[in-house]
Scaffold this active site. Structure first.
Site, PDB file in Angstrom:
ATOM      1  N   ALA A   9       0.859  -1.179   0.000  1.00 55.58           N
ATOM      2  CA  ALA A   9       0.000   0.000   0.000  1.00 55.58           C
ATOM      3  C   ALA A   9       0.898   1.233   0.000  1.00 55.58           C
ATOM      4  O   ALA A   9       2.059   1.175   0.437  1.00 55.58           O
ATOM      5  CB  ALA A   9      -0.902  -0.018   1.225  1.00 55.58           C
ATOM      6  N   GLY A  56       0.795  -5.047   1.033  1.00 60.09           N
ATOM      7  CA  GLY A  56      -0.392  -5.162   0.198  1.00 60.09           C
ATOM      8  C   GLY A  56      -0.113  -5.823  -1.143  1.00 60.09           C
ATOM      9  O   GLY A  56      -1.015  -6.396  -1.749  1.00 60.09           O
ATOM     10  N   GLU A  95      -0.328  -9.392  -0.383  1.00 62.54           N
ATOM     11  CA  GLU A  95      -1.744  -9.684  -0.097  1.00 62.54           C
ATOM     12  C   GLU A  95      -2.570  -9.718  -1.387  1.00 62.54           C
ATOM     13  O   GLU A  95      -3.442 -10.569  -1.547  1.00 62.54           O
ATOM     14  CB  GLU A  95      -2.284  -8.634   0.880  1.00 62.54           C
ATOM     15  CG  GLU A  95      -1.657  -8.798   2.273  1.00 62.54           C
ATOM     16  CD  GLU A  95      -1.895  -7.602   3.185  1.00 62.54           C
ATOM     17  OE1 GLU A  95      -1.724  -6.455   2.710  1.00 62.54           O
ATOM     18  OE2 GLU A  95      -2.240  -7.816   4.355  1.00 62.54           O
ATOM     19  N   GLU A 101       4.851  -4.891   7.246  1.00 65.20           N
ATOM     20  CA  GLU A 101       4.082  -3.837   7.923  1.00 65.20           C
ATOM     21  C   GLU A 101       4.554  -3.593   9.348  1.00 65.20           C
ATOM     22  O   GLU A 101       4.517  -2.464   9.839  1.00 65.20           O
ATOM     23  CB  GLU A 101       2.587  -4.215   7.943  1.00 65.20           C
ATOM     24  CG  GLU A 101       1.895  -4.111   6.595  1.00 65.20           C
ATOM     25  CD  GLU A 101       1.944  -5.377   5.766  1.00 65.20           C
ATOM     26  OE1 GLU A 101       2.809  -6.246   6.014  1.00 65.20           O
ATOM     27  OE2 GLU A 101       1.120  -5.504   4.838  1.00 65.20           O
TER      28      GLU A 101
END
Ligand code: CAA
Length: 258
Positions: A65, A109, A112, A132
């Protein structure tokens, strides 16, 4: 349709989506995720296509992200803005199989997103991780849930708690990726797999995708019951008749998606 953060093309029966924010290693911002969702739904609705491939660049599938955007968020921004839930999981609504072709970084992300695809083909340059923890946050797009289901609790804990990366070979040994190929063969391999799938009976392909996903989302007996219902349903299709007839006539099947 033209997009700013992704490139789309079709190759025969395959829709290809390339994440394209090279300056930020394909960091996944809101606009990119919205465009990705729109492109996925458009390919899913296109009856001429039977499979979708998502890829990135040689250097990065996606480095996660967008940290520069998240850095300015407070609790109410992410809660009220439904960060992640709003547009990250559109991919789960896609009925056609989606293959992630991963080279370079698939972090946070990015990892993911790859795990939301139906399977991952990795270049030998791929690196996966959930870093993260190093940013003072937990994974937010399924990393703590999909990773343990893919690679075991021990490996998922190791990756999520230390934030370390694993290379393509370790990811294959752990079961996160289905195949590892030389980086310059990544798209050839992913497209070949996608074409193979796209040539099968599409209703049957959708039933298989749905049934395998049940294995993750229900008990064994519920999953078996679901698979049985799908299996019986196949016998209502013309493609089952054609597939078995073609086998007995020693010729390739000509599926009509009926
Ligand atoms: N968000 C925003 N920008 C990013 C980014 C990210 N996730 N990852 C890389 N970039 C940017 C860098 O800031 C840099 O921009 P500038 O050139 O303007 O400085 C550019 O991409 C190139 O990156 P680097 O110079 O850092 O490249 P590198 O080769 O030295 O390192 C890397 C590559 C190891 C992937 C490193 O960029 C990195 O650690 N990135 C962050 C990875 C990360 O922490 N991801 C998780 C994000 S949180 C998340 O995803 C939450 C969630 O669960 C949804």
């Amino acid at each position: 349709m033209s997009y700013e953060n992704i490139l789309t093309e079709t190759q025969g029966k395959v829709g290809v989506i390339r994440l394209n924010r090279p300056k930020a290693l394909n960091a996944l911002n809101d606009q990119l995720m919205t465009e990705l969702g729109e492109a996925l739904l458009a390919f899913d609705a296109d009856e001429a296509l039977g499979c979708i491939v998502i890829t990135g660049s040689e250097k990065a599938f996606a480095a996660g992200a967008d940290i520069t955007v998240m850095a300015g968020y407070n609790y109410m921004d992410v809660f009220k803005g439904e960060f992640i839930t709003r547009n990250w999981e559109t991919i789960r609504r896609v009925r056609k199989p989606v293959i992630a072709a991963v080279a370079g970084y698939a972090l946070g992300g990015g990892c993911e997103l790859a795990m939301m695809c139906d399977f991952i083909i990795a270049a030998d340059t791929a690196k996966f991780g959930q870093p993260e923890v190093k940013l003072g946050i937990v994974p937010g797009a399924g990393g703590t849930q999909r990773l343990p289901r893919a690679v075991s609790k021990a490996k998922a804990m190791d990756l999520c708690l230390t934030g370390r990366m694993m290379d393509a070979q370790e990811a294959e040994r752990a079961g996160l990726v289905s195949r590892v190929v030389a980086a310059d063969k990544l798209m050839d391999e992913a497209l070949a797999a996608a074409i193979t799938i796209a040539d099968m009976s599409q209703p049957v392909v959708a039933m298989i995708k749905d049934s395998v996903n049940r294995a993750y989302e229900s008990t064994l007996s519920e999953g078996i019951k679901y698979e049985r219902a799908m299996f019986y349903s196949c016998f209502a299709t013309e493609d089952q008749t054609e597939g078995m007839k073609a086998f007995m006539e020693k010729r390739p099947p000509n599926f009509k998606n009926q």
